[in-house]
Design a protein around this motif. Structure first.
Motif, mmCIF file in Angstrom:
data_model
loop_
_atom_site.group_PDB
_atom_site.id
_atom_site.type_symbol
_atom_site.label_atom_id
_atom_site.label_comp_id
_atom_site.label_asym_id
_atom_site.label_seq_id
_atom_site.Cartn_x
_atom_site.Cartn_y
_atom_site.Cartn_z
ATOM 1 N N PHE A 46 -24.427 64.402 35.815
ATOM 2 C CA PHE A 46 -23.689 65.365 34.989
ATOM 3 C C PHE A 46 -22.389 65.662 35.724
ATOM 4 O O PHE A 46 -22.369 66.326 36.750
ATOM 5 C CB PHE A 46 -24.527 66.634 34.797
ATOM 6 C CG PHE A 46 -23.989 67.562 33.750
ATOM 7 C CD1 PHE A 46 -24.378 67.434 32.427
ATOM 8 C CD2 PHE A 46 -23.101 68.572 34.081
ATOM 9 C CE1 PHE A 46 -23.897 68.299 31.448
ATOM 10 C CE2 PHE A 46 -22.607 69.441 33.119
ATOM 11 C CZ PHE A 46 -23.012 69.296 31.796
ATOM 12 N N ARG A 51 -19.151 68.736 32.096
ATOM 13 C CA ARG A 51 -19.062 70.203 32.161
ATOM 14 C C ARG A 51 -17.870 70.707 31.346
ATOM 15 O O ARG A 51 -17.988 71.681 30.604
ATOM 16 C CB ARG A 51 -18.932 70.631 33.617
ATOM 17 C CG ARG A 51 -18.746 72.115 33.833
ATOM 18 C CD ARG A 51 -20.014 72.878 33.649
ATOM 19 N NE ARG A 51 -19.821 74.281 34.010
ATOM 20 C CZ ARG A 51 -20.441 75.278 33.414
ATOM 21 N NH1 ARG A 51 -21.303 75.042 32.456
ATOM 22 N NH2 ARG A 51 -20.218 76.517 33.782
ATOM 23 N N LYS A 93 -34.335 62.900 33.892
ATOM 24 C CA LYS A 93 -33.843 64.272 33.880
ATOM 25 C C LYS A 93 -32.337 64.283 33.640
ATOM 26 O O LYS A 93 -31.812 65.117 32.874
ATOM 27 C CB LYS A 93 -34.169 64.974 35.197
ATOM 28 C CG LYS A 93 -33.634 66.402 35.320
ATOM 29 C CD LYS A 93 -34.169 67.317 34.227
ATOM 30 C CE LYS A 93 -33.923 68.789 34.520
ATOM 31 N NZ LYS A 93 -32.526 69.166 34.679
ATOM 32 N N GLY A 94 -31.612 63.336 34.254
ATOM 33 C CA GLY A 94 -30.168 63.243 34.029
ATOM 34 C C GLY A 94 -29.840 62.861 32.600
ATOM 35 O O GLY A 94 -28.839 63.315 32.035
ATOM 36 N N ASP A 97 -30.226 66.037 30.780
ATOM 37 C CA ASP A 97 -29.099 66.913 31.126
ATOM 38 C C ASP A 97 -27.837 66.542 30.357
ATOM 39 O O ASP A 97 -27.110 67.411 29.867
ATOM 40 C CB ASP A 97 -28.775 66.819 32.623
ATOM 41 C CG ASP A 97 -29.815 67.459 33.513
ATOM 42 O OD1 ASP A 97 -30.671 68.206 33.009
ATOM 43 O OD2 ASP A 97 -29.776 67.198 34.736
ATOM 44 N N ARG A 98 -27.554 65.252 30.262
ATOM 45 C CA ARG A 98 -26.292 64.806 29.678
ATOM 46 C C ARG A 98 -26.339 64.665 28.158
ATOM 47 O O ARG A 98 -25.325 64.842 27.492
ATOM 48 C CB ARG A 98 -25.874 63.468 30.298
ATOM 49 C CG ARG A 98 -25.562 63.575 31.790
ATOM 50 C CD ARG A 98 -24.857 62.326 32.286
ATOM 51 N NE ARG A 98 -23.556 62.201 31.654
ATOM 52 C CZ ARG A 98 -23.001 61.031 31.347
ATOM 53 N NH1 ARG A 98 -23.632 59.888 31.587
ATOM 54 N NH2 ARG A 98 -21.815 60.989 30.772
#
Length: 197
Positions: A46, A51, A93-94, A97-98
């Motif tokens: 991420f 962000r 998990k990434g 997240d993304r």
């Protein structure tokens, strides 16, 4: 009916990949799409760009949009992954997240409350664990896993919970028992997907 099967394992000969393949074999021909994140080179980091897109409510980058489009084509999502440190691998998990970001997986109402946006999707989990179910439960990992993954990701985004079918004791050395566990887990997932069709 369309099912997206997602794996997160660097070894194509792994039990994780065999389990994903078995799920695919048990579903109707032509009804599945696979996303082998490691083999496709998905970048789980991420970044500042991710962000900034979130803060400024800009569209995500093309790699994230491509993943969202794959999910959008599906009615069922199957995540097949090894349990590392009692949860999903960093790669998966990434991906969460993304890809499962505000404006697509969820939004906010005028009062600032979360509004889940993926209610059209049923999610199924096939975690491959080296430990036994009893050990997982005894140490509190079963509850932790459910809280983090099922409640913290699936419920938060409004996905319907399908089957969660662990493949237990994957490193026991008992090839026949592991094969039975693989078949049981894959069949449980395929049956749950089939009940939705």
């Amino acid at each position: 009916m369309a099912t997206l099967i997602v794996t997160a394992h660097p070894d194509t000969g792994s039990l994780t990949h065999r389990a994903a393949q078995r799920v695919q074999e048990l579903l109707p021909a032509g009804s599945t799409e696979t996303a082998h994140l490691a083999q496709e080179g998905f970048d789980p980091r991420f970044t500042d760009s991710d962000r900034r897109a979130y803060l400024e409510r800009r569209p995500a980058g093309p790699d994230v949009l491509a993943e969202q489009q794959r999910v959008d084509r599906a009615t069922d999502l199957v995540l097949v992954f090894p349990v590392w440190w009692w949860s999903m691998p960093a790669l998966l998990k990434g991906w969460v997240d993304r890809v499962f970001i505000g404006g697509w997986a969820f939004g906010f109402d005028e009062a600032g409350r979360v509004v889940p946006a993926l209610g059209r999707l049923t999610a199924h989990l096939l975690p491959v664990s080296g430990t036994a179910a009893g050990s997982f439960a005894r140490h509190g990992y079963a509850q932790s896993f459910s809280t983090q993954v099922e409640h913290g990701v699936l419920d938060y985004c409004g996905m319907r919970r399908g089957a969660t079918a662990f493949l237990w004791e994957s490193e026991s050395g008992d090839a026949a028992a592991v094969a039975r566990s693989l078949e049981e887990a894959a069949a449980a997932i395929a049956t749950a997907v089939g009940q939705r069709g």
